[in-house]
Design a protein around this motif. Structure first.
Motif, short mmCIF file in Angstrom:
data_model
loop_
_atom_site.label_atom_id
_atom_site.label_comp_id
_atom_site.label_asym_id
_atom_site.label_seq_id
_atom_site.Cartn_x
_atom_site.Cartn_y
_atom_site.Cartn_z
N HIS A 158 -21.75 2.09 -29.95
CA HIS A 158 -21.87 2.61 -32.19
C HIS A 158 -21.09 1.57 -32.42
O HIS A 158 -21.28 1.22 -33.55
CB HIS A 158 -21.67 3.91 -31.84
CG HIS A 158 -21.52 4.33 -33.03
ND1 HIS A 158 -23.04 5.51 -33.95
CD2 HIS A 158 -20.48 4.54 -33.55
CE1 HIS A 158 -22.40 5.49 -35.32
NE2 HIS A 158 -21.24 4.89 -35.62
N ILE A 159 -20.08 1.09 -31.94
CA ILE A 159 -19.05 0.98 -32.98
C ILE A 159 -19.30 -0.98 -33.34
O ILE A 159 -19.31 -1.30 -34.12
CB ILE A 159 -17.52 0.20 -31.93
CG1 ILE A 159 -16.90 1.68 -32.39
CG2 ILE A 159 -16.96 -0.33 -32.96
CD1 ILE A 159 -16.42 1.66 -31.42
N LYS A 160 -20.09 -1.60 -32.08
CA LYS A 160 -20.69 -2.74 -32.10
C LYS A 160 -22.39 -2.29 -33.09
O LYS A 160 -22.22 -3.38 -33.94
CB LYS A 160 -21.48 -3.28 -30.95
CG LYS A 160 -21.85 -4.25 -30.99
CD LYS A 160 -22.31 -4.81 -29.99
CE LYS A 160 -23.53 -4.35 -29.42
NZ LYS A 160 -24.78 -4.75 -28.52
N ASP A 161 -22.43 -1.44 -33.30
CA ASP A 161 -23.72 -1.75 -34.11
C ASP A 161 -23.46 -1.13 -35.60
O ASP A 161 -24.21 -1.90 -36.60
CB ASP A 161 -24.83 -0.44 -33.62
CG ASP A 161 -25.29 -0.49 -32.19
OD1 ASP A 161 -25.48 -1.64 -31.36
OD2 ASP A 161 -26.01 0.02 -31.66
N GLU A 162 -22.74 -0.73 -35.60
CA GLU A 162 -22.72 -0.07 -36.97
C GLU A 162 -21.08 -1.17 -37.37
O GLU A 162 -21.51 -1.75 -38.70
CB GLU A 162 -21.31 1.38 -37.34
CG GLU A 162 -21.50 2.17 -36.59
CD GLU A 162 -22.76 2.43 -37.58
OE1 GLU A 162 -22.09 2.84 -39.09
OE2 GLU A 162 -24.32 3.06 -37.41
N ILE A 163 -20.67 -1.79 -36.96
CA ILE A 163 -20.02 -3.51 -37.66
C ILE A 163 -20.49 -4.24 -37.86
O ILE A 163 -20.58 -5.72 -38.02
CB ILE A 163 -18.75 -3.97 -36.85
CG1 ILE A 163 -19.22 -4.26 -35.23
CG2 ILE A 163 -17.84 -2.20 -36.88
CD1 ILE A 163 -18.02 -5.20 -34.59
N THR A 164 -22.10 -4.33 -37.28
CA THR A 164 -23.53 -5.67 -37.24
C THR A 164 -24.28 -5.27 -38.08
O THR A 164 -24.83 -5.68 -37.92
CB THR A 164 -23.49 -6.24 -36.35
OG1 THR A 164 -23.89 -5.26 -35.09
CG2 THR A 164 -21.54 -6.63 -35.18
N LYS A 165 -24.36 -3.99 -38.76
CA LYS A 165 -25.50 -4.08 -39.36
C LYS A 165 -26.41 -4.47 -40.29
O LYS A 165 -26.67 -4.32 -41.20
CB LYS A 165 -25.54 -2.35 -39.42
CG LYS A 165 -24.90 -1.95 -40.91
CD LYS A 165 -25.17 0.00 -40.45
CE LYS A 165 -23.99 0.57 -41.53
NZ LYS A 165 -24.30 2.22 -41.29
N ASN A 166 -24.80 -5.57 -41.38
CA ASN A 166 -25.38 -5.87 -42.68
C ASN A 166 -26.64 -6.53 -42.45
O ASN A 166 -26.11 -7.30 -41.27
CB ASN A 166 -23.68 -6.25 -43.03
CG ASN A 166 -23.27 -7.57 -42.69
OD1 ASN A 166 -23.67 -8.32 -42.31
ND2 ASN A 166 -22.36 -6.99 -41.58
N VAL A 167 -26.61 -7.58 -43.89
CA VAL A 167 -27.59 -8.10 -43.38
C VAL A 167 -27.21 -9.92 -43.40
O VAL A 167 -27.93 -10.79 -43.68
CB VAL A 167 -28.44 -7.88 -44.84
CG1 VAL A 167 -29.30 -6.70 -44.28
CG2 VAL A 167 -27.94 -8.61 -46.17
N GLN A 168 -26.07 -10.01 -43.53
CA GLN A 168 -24.98 -11.34 -43.60
C GLN A 168 -25.02 -12.03 -42.34
O GLN A 168 -25.08 -11.42 -41.19
CB GLN A 168 -23.33 -11.37 -44.07
CG GLN A 168 -23.57 -11.22 -44.96
CD GLN A 168 -22.57 -10.66 -45.61
OE1 GLN A 168 -20.75 -10.17 -45.40
NE2 GLN A 168 -21.56 -12.01 -46.11
N ARG A 169 -25.52 -12.91 -42.10
CA ARG A 169 -25.35 -14.37 -40.84
C ARG A 169 -24.46 -15.00 -41.08
O ARG A 169 -24.44 -15.67 -42.15
CB ARG A 169 -27.22 -14.97 -40.53
CG ARG A 169 -27.71 -13.59 -39.99
CD ARG A 169 -27.83 -12.65 -39.36
NE ARG A 169 -28.60 -11.38 -38.89
CZ ARG A 169 -28.52 -10.19 -39.33
NH1 ARG A 169 -27.50 -9.87 -40.04
NH2 ARG A 169 -29.81 -9.05 -38.65
N ASP A 170 -24.01 -15.59 -39.74
CA ASP A 170 -23.33 -16.55 -39.82
C ASP A 170 -24.83 -17.95 -39.89
O ASP A 170 -25.43 -18.48 -40.30
CB ASP A 170 -21.85 -16.58 -39.27
CG ASP A 170 -23.14 -17.01 -37.70
OD1 ASP A 170 -24.44 -17.16 -37.27
OD2 ASP A 170 -22.32 -16.17 -36.53
#
Length: 431
Positions: free
Chosen positions: A316-328
């Protein structure tokens, strides 16, 4: 000829302007550089399950060095190593969370499967206890301990006082009707066994809706009070088992909700996909303790269910911190340090982080959070998103202005010199 000689002389005498460096911090009273903070940041990052190598700016967090690294990374060619390091760090943060999830021993493929495993484990334990309760009541009946006559005056008085409410709560009218039928059949004599049967019927009728559930709870409490300390040893043992069951599965909201269905339907009160979030993130510390206590005393199935909740928390932590649309630059989601910090702080403030993962596990998550902040944040002003920021890297562009006789050759030579110097600074930053 003279112009060429002039250009050679100027190139020979030229020195690349370097980024200003902040003065080394001094150790109080000792006059020596205090390297404790950079060392702590480095060791913290490199001690993670998936080690993260910091840049010089991330280690030292000095304004000039961080500004240089962020601006140099914008250079299409020279900044490539920095961009790749930043992308690598971003990926390693999520890889660490994936490793943490694996370390819990969780095996469920998704959040819904986690909910199924947890509810199945709780239901299995509850059913085991119910069988023991039924066996104890059967033993009490076999010995005739449930044939003792009981004064049901408190119960009948309660039902008479609730006659107006019985219009909307069928459990009240059905309980009164059942007691009347028993009284007529036995000449007014109601036994412990009769009340136990009425109690069962009340439990069924109470599942119709919230109103019936409310009155069913009050009726069952009255019956339990009336039969308290009645009957023989076997009956009292059965009563103790049932009381213990109620304390664990009915009187504890978190556990009860996981087992309950919406009144009058076959829909779960909490959907399987919401079990983990409602238990861990929405629940209180007491809720989490109750669920863990029930699971960890439910045998291997319950122990695995608790590991599933631990793994689901990390995921859940991983999903929450990576759910934005920005990509590297490699197309991976960019981690949000703000969200990471918020989640860890929320779990930490009431002790849930420690309770769920233990002392070492909680500290590892804090370390990853702190390393994420080191990697993904900069001192205010270090990152300049305006076009003028590129002037830092183009300091040599005006070197030959005012000397038109030198021409393009000198400009290209100065540019090559600048590139070599920048490459060296970038390499130093990545060491």
């Amino acid at each position: 000829g003279p112009a060429i000689q002039q250009a050679k002389g100027m190139a020979r005498d030229f020195k690349m302007p370097s980024m200003p460096r902040a003065p080394e911090p001094q150790m109080a009273g000792m006059g020596a550089a205090d390297t404790s903070l950079p060392r702590i940041r480095t060791e913290r990052a490199e001690s993670l399950p998936v080690p993260i190598q910091l840049t010089q700016g991330q280690r030292e967090r000095t304004f000039p060095q961080q500004q240089f690294e962020r601006e140099a990374a914008k250079n299409p060619t020279i900044g490539e190593p920095l961009r790749q390091r930043f992308a690598q760090q971003n990926q390693q943060i999520t890889q660490n969370l994936e490793t943490f999830a694996d370390m819990t021993g969780a095996q469920a493929g998704d959040i819904r499967a986690t909910g199924q495993i947890v509810t199945d484990a709780i239901a299995a334990k509850a059913n085991t206890i119910k069988r023991k309760i039924n066996e104890a009541y059967s033993a009490a009946r076999a010995k005739g301990e449930t044939q003792e006559a009981i004064d049901i005056t408190p119960l009948t008085q309660y039902l008479e006082s609730k006659q107006p409410q019985s219009i909307n709560a069928g459990v009240l009218s059905s309980a009164m009707g059942e007691l009347d039928a028993i009284s007529k059949k036995t000449g007014g004599r109601v036994t412990i066994n009769d009340l136990e049967e009425v109690r069962k019927s009340i439990g069924v009728a109470g599942g119709k809706d919230a109103t019936n559930a409310h009155y069913a709870k009050e009726l069952k409490t009255l019956i339990d009070d009336i039969t308290e300390d009645k009957g023989g040893a076997e009956y009292k043992y059965a009563r103790r088992l049932r009381s213990q069951y109620a304390k664990e599965f009915e009187n504890v909201g978190a556990v009860d909700r996981l087992m309950s269905y919406k009144p009058g339907t076959t829909d779960r009160a909490i959907g399987l996909e919401d079990v983990a979030s409602r238990t861990i993130f929405s629940g209180t510390l007491d809720d989490v303790k109750s669920v863990r206590r029930t699971l960890q005393t439910a045998g291997p199935q319950g122990e695995q269910a608790w590991r599933e909740l631990q793994g689901a928390t990390v995921n859940h932590i991983k999903d929450e911190i990576t759910k934005n649309v920005q990509r590297d630059v490699n197309g991976n989601p960019v981690v949000s340090p703000t969200q990471f910090n918020k989640i860890v702080n929320e779990l930490d403030k009431d002790g849930k982080l420690y309770f769920i993962f233990g002392k070492q596990g909680a500290q590892k998550l804090r370390d990853l959070r702190d390393t994420t902040l080191d990697v993904m944040t900069s001192p205010p002003g270090a990152v300049n998103t305006s076009n003028t920021s590129s002037a830092i890297l183009a300091a040599l562009s005006g070197f030959v202005q005012g000397v038109p006789v030198v021409g393009t050759a000198l400009k290209e030579g100065a540019a090559r010199y600048k590139d070599v110097k920048l490459q060296k600074q970038v390499g130093q930053a990545l060491k």
